[in-house]
Design a protein around this motif. Structure first.
Motif, short mmCIF file in Angstrom:
data_model
loop_
_atom_site.label_atom_id
_atom_site.label_comp_id
_atom_site.label_asym_id
_atom_site.label_seq_id
_atom_site.Cartn_x
_atom_site.Cartn_y
_atom_site.Cartn_z
N LEU A 123 -11.44 -6.49 -11.31
CA LEU A 123 -11.14 -5.36 -11.44
C LEU A 123 -10.17 -5.04 -10.11
O LEU A 123 -9.21 -4.38 -10.31
N GLU A 124 -10.31 -5.41 -9.12
CA GLU A 124 -9.50 -5.17 -7.90
C GLU A 124 -8.09 -5.90 -8.32
O GLU A 124 -7.11 -5.12 -7.94
N MET A 125 -7.97 -7.03 -8.74
CA MET A 125 -6.64 -7.72 -9.15
C MET A 125 -5.85 -6.67 -10.22
O MET A 125 -4.79 -6.52 -10.07
N ALA A 126 -6.72 -6.30 -11.22
CA ALA A 126 -6.05 -5.61 -12.23
C ALA A 126 -5.52 -3.90 -11.62
O ALA A 126 -4.36 -3.79 -12.02
N LEU A 127 -6.33 -3.42 -10.78
CA LEU A 127 -5.99 -2.07 -10.29
C LEU A 127 -4.78 -2.42 -9.28
O LEU A 127 -3.84 -1.59 -9.54
N VAL A 128 -4.60 -3.51 -8.40
CA VAL A 128 -3.66 -3.35 -7.46
C VAL A 128 -2.43 -3.96 -8.01
O VAL A 128 -1.51 -3.52 -7.77
N GLU A 129 -2.71 -4.72 -8.88
CA GLU A 129 -1.35 -5.45 -9.53
C GLU A 129 -0.81 -4.56 -10.41
O GLU A 129 0.47 -4.42 -10.34
N ASN A 130 -1.53 -3.60 -11.13
CA ASN A 130 -0.77 -2.58 -11.96
C ASN A 130 -0.12 -1.53 -11.15
O ASN A 130 1.03 -0.80 -11.42
N SER A 144 -6.52 4.85 -10.45
CA SER A 144 -6.74 3.69 -9.97
C SER A 144 -6.87 3.57 -8.68
O SER A 144 -7.72 2.69 -8.26
N TYR A 145 -6.39 4.56 -8.00
CA TYR A 145 -6.80 4.43 -6.26
C TYR A 145 -8.41 4.72 -6.38
O TYR A 145 -8.97 4.45 -5.38
N ILE A 152 -14.71 -0.57 -5.66
CA ILE A 152 -14.67 -1.75 -4.92
C ILE A 152 -15.00 -1.32 -3.42
O ILE A 152 -14.80 -2.07 -2.68
N GLN A 153 -15.28 -0.18 -3.13
CA GLN A 153 -15.61 0.53 -1.83
C GLN A 153 -14.60 0.29 -0.84
O GLN A 153 -14.75 -0.18 0.24
N PHE A 154 -13.33 0.45 -1.32
CA PHE A 154 -11.91 0.34 -0.56
C PHE A 154 -11.83 1.64 0.38
O PHE A 154 -12.23 2.79 -0.16
N THR A 155 -11.69 1.70 1.51
CA THR A 155 -11.34 2.76 2.36
C THR A 155 -9.69 3.09 2.12
O THR A 155 -8.84 2.11 1.45
N GLN A 156 -9.33 4.25 2.37
CA GLN A 156 -7.72 4.43 2.33
C GLN A 156 -7.12 3.48 3.08
O GLN A 156 -5.91 3.20 2.75
N LYS A 158 -7.89 0.29 4.09
CA LYS A 158 -7.83 -1.13 3.34
C LYS A 158 -6.79 -1.02 2.06
O LYS A 158 -6.14 -1.78 1.60
N MET A 159 -6.83 0.06 1.22
CA MET A 159 -6.00 0.47 0.24
C MET A 159 -4.50 0.29 0.64
O MET A 159 -3.56 -0.30 0.08
N SER A 160 -4.00 0.84 1.54
CA SER A 160 -2.86 0.86 2.09
C SER A 160 -2.24 -0.27 2.54
O SER A 160 -1.28 -0.99 2.27
N GLU A 161 -3.39 -1.30 3.12
CA GLU A 161 -2.95 -2.68 3.32
C GLU A 161 -2.72 -3.62 2.06
O GLU A 161 -1.84 -4.27 2.00
N ARG A 162 -3.66 -3.07 1.16
CA ARG A 162 -3.88 -4.09 -0.09
C ARG A 162 -2.49 -3.80 -1.08
O ARG A 162 -1.81 -4.89 -1.52
N VAL A 163 -2.26 -2.44 -1.04
CA VAL A 163 -1.00 -2.26 -2.20
C VAL A 163 0.27 -1.93 -1.41
O VAL A 163 1.31 -1.90 -2.34
N GLY A 164 0.29 -2.06 -0.16
CA GLY A 164 1.64 -2.00 0.72
C GLY A 164 2.20 -0.32 0.62
O GLY A 164 3.18 -0.28 0.41
N LYS A 165 1.30 0.33 0.47
CA LYS A 165 1.74 1.88 0.56
C LYS A 165 1.09 2.89 1.73
O LYS A 165 0.22 2.21 2.18
#
Length: 301
Positions: A123-130, A144-145, A152-156, A158-165
């Motif tokens: 799920l994480e790979m699919a959401l992040v890659e899309n 998706s966010y 996935i219990q991501f914080t904002q 963590k998401m910022s780091e993971r998706v580069g936004k």
């Protein structure tokens, strides 16, 4: 060209390895796993199922046909990514458009990267890659966010780091989910931009959101005009909420004539008028002599 041929041969060889029940690979520690994981493998399309975690729900038929034509001519340039479910059974992680287009033109196999991952990782790979690669609409990105937060219990952060936004970008997308579902549908269907949505989200009451939404569609308001309408809603005059936007454009009869005034008087004349035709002209002058010049032109004296 030789390298491409070598890769295709290698892919077919690995495909045969995966179809051997004596060499079934289910984890990174299994025998021959290092030969498969991270390499391009030619997989049977029939052995692949779509990913239930795929955030994209709309596929443009015309764009899909164009991709299919490109694949027919050039092949699948970018392999899809799948995860192994069982013996000779896989699930899409990313690349559903390539997968669908390949089936559309009757291909039997498709190049793929194989990953061994659990459902959460998938799920994480699919959401992040899309989010990073696909042209999702703003609401699909927001959803998706939200799923990364909920599932996935991501914080904002963590998401910022993971998706580069930037975190502020992620926050702006998530705020769109506070809009009435009808307004969200309008964004998904392209009637409103994300800018319109960001303005409307500042209106708390859903009924008022919908009233402004209808106004935006009916009067084809720009983002700036929408922001003005929202501001007027938030700062009502005389105790009455104002949602109307007064256009800066003058009636057509003034727009047609203003250039004639400018040319005749050799100054930039300003005109202000209501929709009913009532208004005023403002004629600037630079000196007493300039005033007398304009006076003579107007009065003929």
């Amino acid at each position: 060209m030789a390298k491409a041929t070598q890769k295709q041969v290698l892919g077919r060889g690995l495909s045969a390895l995966l179809k051997d029940p004596n060499n079934d690979i289910n984890s990174a520690t299994d025998k021959n796993a290092d030969k498969v994981v991270g390499n391009i493998v030619e997989l049977d399309l029939e052995a692949i199922e779509v990913n239930p975690f795929q955030p994209r729900s709309n596929f443009n038929d015309e764009a899909l046909q164009e991709l299919a034509s490109s694949i027919k001519e050039l092949g699948v340039i970018q392999p899809i990514t799948v995860r192994k479910l069982d013996f000779n059974k896989y699930q899409l992680v990313s690349g559903e458009r390539r997968f669908r287009a390949s089936k559309l033109i009757g291909l039997e196999t498709i190049p793929a990267y194989i990953r061994i991952a659990n459902d959460q990782e998938s799920l994480e790979m699919a959401l992040v890659e899309n989010i990073q690669r696909q042209d999702l609409d703003p609401i699909e990105i927001a959803l998706s966010y939200q799923r990364l937060i909920d599932e996935i219990q991501f914080t904002q952060e963590k998401m910022s780091e993971r998706v580069g936004k930037k975190r502020s970008t992620i926050t702006n997308y998530l705020r769109l989910l506070r809009l009435d579902p009808i307004v969200q549908t309008g964004i998904r269907d392209g009637f409103l931009s994300m800018g319109h949505g960001r303005a409307l989200v500042n209106v708390e009451k859903k009924d008022d959101q919908l009233a402004l939404y209808e106004k935006i569609i009916g009067e084809n308001l720009s983002v700036r005009e929408t922001e003005k309408a929202v501001k007027e809603y938030q700062e009502p005059k005389s105790g009455k909420k104002v949602t109307a936007v007064k256009s800066d454009k003058n009636p057509q009869f003034i727009e047609k004539s203003i250039q004639d005034f400018n040319a005749y008087l050799s100054v930039k004349v300003e005109a202000k008028a209501t929709d009913k035709g009532k208004g005023k002209l403002i004629i600037p002058f630079n000196s007493e002599a300039d005033f007398d010049r304009i006076k003579k032109l107007i009065l003929g004296a």
